[in-house]
Design a protein around this motif. Sequence first.
Motif, mmCIF file in Angstrom:
data_model
loop_
_atom_site.group_PDB
_atom_site.id
_atom_site.type_symbol
_atom_site.label_atom_id
_atom_site.label_comp_id
_atom_site.label_asym_id
_atom_site.label_seq_id
_atom_site.Cartn_x
_atom_site.Cartn_y
_atom_site.Cartn_z
ATOM 1 N N MET A 1 0.928 -1.219 -0.006
ATOM 2 C CA MET A 1 0.142 0.051 0.077
ATOM 3 C C MET A 1 0.844 1.312 -0.003
ATOM 4 S SD MET A 1 -2.893 1.065 2.699
ATOM 5 C CE MET A 1 -3.792 -0.500 2.530
ATOM 6 N N ALA A 2 0.428 2.131 -0.904
ATOM 7 C CA ALA A 2 1.273 3.285 -0.912
ATOM 8 C C ALA A 2 1.356 4.272 0.311
ATOM 9 C CB ALA A 2 0.852 4.275 -2.132
ATOM 10 N N PRO A 3 2.373 4.653 0.742
ATOM 11 C CA PRO A 3 2.577 5.508 2.033
ATOM 12 C C PRO A 3 1.307 6.675 2.136
ATOM 13 C CG PRO A 3 4.779 5.386 0.870
ATOM 14 C CD PRO A 3 3.807 4.945 -0.240
ATOM 15 N N GLU A 4 1.096 7.286 1.200
ATOM 16 C CA GLU A 4 0.010 8.270 1.297
ATOM 17 C C GLU A 4 -1.251 7.599 1.552
ATOM 18 O OE1 GLU A 4 0.550 7.600 -3.246
ATOM 19 O OE2 GLU A 4 1.932 7.738 -1.468
ATOM 20 N N VAL A 5 -1.699 6.444 1.279
ATOM 21 C CA VAL A 5 -2.808 5.858 1.409
ATOM 22 C C VAL A 5 -2.855 5.329 3.179
ATOM 23 C CG1 VAL A 5 -4.117 3.885 0.629
ATOM 24 C CG2 VAL A 5 -3.135 5.158 -0.955
ATOM 25 N N VAL A 6 -1.496 4.840 3.407
ATOM 26 C CA VAL A 6 -1.675 4.354 4.729
ATOM 27 C C VAL A 6 -1.881 5.477 5.770
ATOM 28 C CG1 VAL A 6 0.205 3.424 6.557
ATOM 29 C CG2 VAL A 6 0.045 2.471 4.158
ATOM 30 N N LEU A 7 -1.188 6.622 5.479
ATOM 31 C CA LEU A 7 -1.403 7.785 6.071
ATOM 32 C C LEU A 7 -2.762 8.743 5.970
ATOM 33 C CD1 LEU A 7 2.370 9.299 5.828
ATOM 34 C CD2 LEU A 7 1.222 8.132 7.681
ATOM 35 N N SER A 8 -3.645 8.128 5.256
ATOM 36 C CA SER A 8 -5.023 8.813 4.885
ATOM 37 C C SER A 8 -4.708 10.347 4.537
ATOM 38 C CB SER A 8 -5.714 8.673 6.104
ATOM 39 O OG SER A 8 -5.978 7.525 6.586
ATOM 40 N N SER A 9 -3.742 10.224 3.673
ATOM 41 C CA SER A 9 -3.514 11.674 2.949
ATOM 42 C C SER A 9 -4.015 11.846 1.666
ATOM 43 C CB SER A 9 -1.778 11.863 3.130
ATOM 44 O OG SER A 9 -1.385 11.767 4.175
#
Length: 105
Positions: A1-9
């Motif tokens: 999962m892409a970092p921005e998805v993990v961070l809910s960004s």
Amino acid sequence: MAPEVVLSSRYNHKSEVYSFGLILWEMLSHERPYEGFHSTEDFERRVCRAGVRPHVNEAWCPLLQDLLRSTFDQDFTSRPDFELIVDDLQTLVAGVSFNPASAFS
């Protein structure tokens, strides 16, 4: 999962480019990315915040190395579009010389 998805960004279709890059990397390396990370918090800290990425093998051709690194870019807006990825993959395939007679030697 892409970092921005993990961070809910904020994210867009380029988050899928990151995922594609990881799958391609797995196929080439025969390894699992981020093996040994012990928790979701560990993944978030190291990958999402510190920018840790899978090791790109220096023995792989330079175009492939560049392609993989570009799919892992921390800034999702800097990741390539799939049209460019397809072009690069077609270039890589066209550059492969396959001699059926030597395939099993």
